[in-house]
Design an enzyme around this catalytic site. Structure first.
Site, PDB file in Angstrom:
ATOM      1  N   ALA A  12       0.837  -1.210   0.000  1.00 32.36           N
ATOM      2  CA  ALA A  12       0.000   0.000   0.000  1.00 32.36           C
ATOM      3  C   ALA A  12       0.862   1.246   0.000  1.00 32.36           C
ATOM      4  O   ALA A  12       0.640   2.190   0.750  1.00 32.36           O
ATOM      5  CB  ALA A  12      -0.947  -0.002   1.200  1.00 32.36           C
ATOM      6  N   TYR A  14       2.807   4.204  -2.715  1.00 28.03           N
ATOM      7  CA  TYR A  14       2.236   5.100  -3.740  1.00 28.03           C
ATOM      8  C   TYR A  14       1.672   4.314  -4.927  1.00 28.03           C
ATOM      9  O   TYR A  14       0.580   4.595  -5.406  1.00 28.03           O
ATOM     10  CB  TYR A  14       3.310   6.065  -4.238  1.00 28.03           C
ATOM     11  CG  TYR A  14       3.739   7.067  -3.192  1.00 28.03           C
ATOM     12  CD1 TYR A  14       2.951   8.168  -2.897  1.00 28.03           C
ATOM     13  CD2 TYR A  14       4.935   6.912  -2.501  1.00 28.03           C
ATOM     14  CE1 TYR A  14       3.337   9.090  -1.942  1.00 28.03           C
ATOM     15  CE2 TYR A  14       5.331   7.830  -1.540  1.00 28.03           C
ATOM     16  CZ  TYR A  14       4.529   8.911  -1.261  1.00 28.03           C
ATOM     17  OH  TYR A  14       4.912   9.819  -0.311  1.00 28.03           O
ATOM     18  N   GLU A 172      17.126  16.065   2.360  1.00 29.36           N
ATOM     19  CA  GLU A 172      15.857  16.510   2.962  1.00 29.36           C
ATOM     20  C   GLU A 172      15.879  16.315   4.482  1.00 29.36           C
ATOM     21  O   GLU A 172      15.366  17.140   5.231  1.00 29.36           O
ATOM     22  CB  GLU A 172      14.687  15.770   2.319  1.00 29.36           C
ATOM     23  CG  GLU A 172      14.468  16.212   0.865  1.00 29.36           C
ATOM     24  CD  GLU A 172      13.109  15.829   0.312  1.00 29.36           C
ATOM     25  OE1 GLU A 172      12.715  14.668   0.465  1.00 29.36           O
ATOM     26  OE2 GLU A 172      12.447  16.712  -0.280  1.00 29.36           O
TER      27      GLU A 172
HETATM   28  P1  NAD Z   1      20.029   8.383  -3.862  1.00 31.44           P
HETATM   29  O1  NAD Z   1      20.468   7.244  -4.686  1.00 31.44           O
HETATM   30  O2  NAD Z   1      19.286   9.493  -4.496  1.00 31.44           O
HETATM   31  O3  NAD Z   1      21.285   9.021  -3.084  1.00 31.44           O
HETATM   32  C1  NAD Z   1      22.191   8.246  -2.352  1.00 31.44           C
HETATM   33  C2  NAD Z   1      23.551   8.944  -2.296  1.00 31.44           C
HETATM   34  O4  NAD Z   1      24.417   8.164  -1.458  1.00 31.44           O
HETATM   35  C3  NAD Z   1      24.233   9.032  -3.662  1.00 31.44           C
HETATM   36  O5  NAD Z   1      24.552  10.368  -3.914  1.00 31.44           O
HETATM   37  C4  NAD Z   1      25.459   8.131  -3.523  1.00 31.44           C
HETATM   38  O6  NAD Z   1      26.573   8.617  -4.252  1.00 31.44           O
HETATM   39  C5  NAD Z   1      25.716   8.174  -2.026  1.00 31.44           C
HETATM   40  N1  NAD Z   1      26.477   7.011  -1.528  1.00 31.44           N
HETATM   41  C6  NAD Z   1      26.396   5.718  -1.906  1.00 31.44           C
HETATM   42  N2  NAD Z   1      27.241   4.958  -1.201  1.00 31.44           N
HETATM   43  C7  NAD Z   1      27.885   5.760  -0.330  1.00 31.44           C
HETATM   44  C8  NAD Z   1      28.862   5.564   0.675  1.00 31.44           C
HETATM   45  N3  NAD Z   1      29.370   4.353   0.948  1.00 31.44           N
HETATM   46  N4  NAD Z   1      29.297   6.629   1.384  1.00 31.44           N
HETATM   47  C9  NAD Z   1      28.785   7.866   1.143  1.00 31.44           C
HETATM   48  N5  NAD Z   1      27.859   8.109   0.202  1.00 31.44           N
HETATM   49  C10 NAD Z   1      27.386   7.089  -0.526  1.00 31.44           C
HETATM   50  O7  NAD Z   1      19.170   7.701  -2.693  1.00 31.44           O
HETATM   51  P2  NAD Z   1      18.073   8.294  -1.690  1.00 31.44           P
HETATM   52  O8  NAD Z   1      18.345   9.690  -1.318  1.00 31.44           O
HETATM   53  O9  NAD Z   1      17.937   7.277  -0.623  1.00 31.44           O
HETATM   54  O10 NAD Z   1      16.760   8.284  -2.541  1.00 31.44           O
HETATM   55  C11 NAD Z   1      16.272   7.026  -3.058  1.00 31.44           C
HETATM   56  C12 NAD Z   1      15.347   7.334  -4.213  1.00 31.44           C
HETATM   57  O11 NAD Z   1      14.193   8.023  -3.774  1.00 31.44           O
HETATM   58  C13 NAD Z   1      15.997   8.216  -5.255  1.00 31.44           C
HETATM   59  O12 NAD Z   1      15.608   7.786  -6.517  1.00 31.44           O
HETATM   60  C14 NAD Z   1      15.441   9.591  -4.972  1.00 31.44           C
HETATM   61  O13 NAD Z   1      15.391  10.390  -6.131  1.00 31.44           O
HETATM   62  C15 NAD Z   1      14.067   9.251  -4.443  1.00 31.44           C
HETATM   63  N6  NAD Z   1      13.603  10.305  -3.526  1.00 31.44           N
HETATM   64  C16 NAD Z   1      12.926  11.356  -4.050  1.00 31.44           C
HETATM   65  C17 NAD Z   1      12.481  12.379  -3.212  1.00 31.44           C
HETATM   66  C18 NAD Z   1      11.732  13.542  -3.784  1.00 31.44           C
HETATM   67  O14 NAD Z   1      11.418  13.526  -4.976  1.00 31.44           O
HETATM   68  N7  NAD Z   1      11.424  14.572  -3.002  1.00 31.44           N
HETATM   69  C19 NAD Z   1      12.737  12.320  -1.832  1.00 31.44           C
HETATM   70  C20 NAD Z   1      13.459  11.228  -1.334  1.00 31.44           C
HETATM   71  C21 NAD Z   1      13.889  10.224  -2.193  1.00 31.44           C
END
Ligand code: NAD
Length: 406
Positions: A12, A14, A172
């Site tokens: 459940a 999005y 965020e």
């Molecule tokens: P992400 O993949 O966007 O970012 C993760 C970051 O962690 C990357 O920049 C990566 O380089 C870094 N990283 C990876 N391994 C690492 C390490 N060992 N040490 C340090 N840094 C490391 O992941 P997220 O922020 O969890 O988001 C997941 C998904 O959800 C994404 O697709 C994101 O776009 C989406 N999301 C969207 C929104 C929004 O639209 N407002 C909000 C939250 C998440």
């Protein structure tokens, strides 16, 4: 009389919520039997969870009781955890032993944290971006302030907060936390300079793939609030109250929030689907390859963006659109028609930065491709949240759970 088709939707989030709500709306009464199965009796807004995690929103405000938005005359809701999917027998089994047969299955079971093999993440960091997970983060943050204050010998790591990953989730969350820290310091009688906040990112930039001007805006704002970025600095290990960086530096920190990305729910691989990081490269009509009746959407699905030749990110926006598309496709198949290809429409990407700050791009009408900063981005982000609530539960839901865009 012919047996009614059984449509079973798993999850459940999005995608699952949108699939069921659109099936209910578009399907004639009694045309099929729809069952939604999910772990909790509520749907939650994953994209709002950085707020309850930092304590700037009540967790309850980020969740919606499923039975309040779905029409119980048109679908059944079952609270339970799926333990297995048998594609050959077309059956789903729950942990409590219940078994559900399906003619059409929609798998929308979301994601879990990706560690990329970094040791200690699951044991020593906060990595669960769920209502229960973020409640624990918020309680822990507050406890760190009271503990620091109440101990005769202060430990700096008690007030050191590390966010792993400067992606959307990490940015965020630190946005909310950095906005709240001055209030926490005042409340707990802690000097502001004792609090340290780090965001550690492996890539050569924060928010990789994002417009550099927007990244600069976000970083300047957060640095101004006291956040320290360590860019191009992968984390190699997490221990109890310790973050170890690949360059050998060690940061003692009692609060480590893991946000380095997600992978699809393990159920996908357990069910025998071929997957990359738990995501199945779905056919254009969102069916799993070789499957006539199984659709996979949301964080468990993988689709390539032909313009960039890279996978579309697993976002709420795409999951919702997939949910609507799957409802259309199932309806068409039931009527003897065919399933159509799905093409995501990216309406914008906006990140909140705490308080009334946000930034991002929008892709709608006269604002097409426009970069937004500050209040205008905050306004658009909250309007898009309200648009989703409107689609899911109408004006009643907007009035009870909606966001004030001003
Ligand atoms: P992400 O993949 O966007 O970012 C993760 C970051 O962690 C990357 O920049 C990566 O380089 C870094 N990283 C990876 N391994 C690492 C390490 N060992 N040490 C340090 N840094 C490391 O992941 P997220 O922020 O969890 O988001 C997941 C998904 O959800 C994404 O697709 C994101 O776009 C989406 N999301 C969207 C929104 C929004 O639209 N407002 C909000 C939250 C998440």
């Amino acid at each position: 009389m012919a047996k009614k088709p059984q449509i079973v939707v798993l999850g459940a989030g999005y995608g699952g919520m949108m699939a069921v709500s659109q099936l209910q709306k578009k399907m004639g009464s009694g045309e099929a039997h729809i069952t939604l199965i999910s772990k909790h009796k509520y749907h939650y807004q994953t994209t709002w969870l950085h707020e309850p995690a930092a304590g700037t929103m009540k967790p309850d405000d980020a969740r919606i009781e499923i039975e309040k938005v779905l029409n119980s005359n048109r679908s059944s809701f079952v609270q339970g955890t799926v333990s297995s999917i048998d594609k050959e027998a077309k059956k789903v089994t729950l942990q409590d032993g219940q078994v559900f047969d399906y003619d059409y299955l929609v798998i929308a079971v979301g994601a879990k944290a990706e560690t990329f093999g970094v040791e200690g993440v699951f044991d020593h960091s906060y990595h669960k971006w769920t209502i229960d997970g973020v409640r624990e983060v918020k309680d822990h943050i507050e406890f760190q302030f009271s503990k620091y204050r109440n101990e005769s010998i202060h430990h700096d790591e008690d007030l050191t907060f590390v966010v792993a990953g400067a992606g959307f989730t990490g940015i965020e969350f630190i946005g909310e936390l950095s906005e709240r820290v001055p209030k926490l310091c005042e409340f707990y009688d802690v000097p502001r300079e004792k609090v340290k906040m780090y965001v550690i990112e492996a890539a050569p930039t924060a928010l990789p793939g994002f417009d550099p001007e927007l990244v600069e805006y976000a970083m300047n704002l957060l640095e101004h609030r006291g956040v320290e970025f360590k860019i191009n600095t992968p984390i190699s290990e997490v221990k109890d109250s310790l973050v170890i960086l690949k360059d050998g530096e060690e940061i003692p920190a009692s609060t480590i929030v893991w946000a380095t990305g997600v992978r699809g729910n393990p159920l996908i691989e357990e069910a025998g689907f071929e997957a990359m990081r738990g995501r199945v490269k779905v056919d254009p009509d969102l069916r799993a390859p070789g499957e006539e009746s199984v659709f996979i959407i949301g964080d468990c699905s993988l689709m390539i963006n032909e313009e960039t030749e890279r996978p579309f990110p697993p976002t709420a926006q795409i999951a919702m659109q997939q949910g609507s598309a799957v409802a259309e496709n199932i309806l068409s198949l039931i009527k003897g028609g065919s399933a159509s290809a799905f093409k995501p429409e990216i309406l914008g990407t906006l990140a909140s930065l705490g308080g009334k700050e946000a930034m991002g791009t929008v892709n709608v009408s006269f604002l097409k491709g426009k970069k937004l900063y500050g209040r205008s981005a905050y306004f658009m982000k909250h309007m898009s949240d309200n648009r989703y609530l409107m689609k899911l539960g109408g004006i009643g839901l907007v009035l009870t759970k909606g966001r004030n865009p001003f």
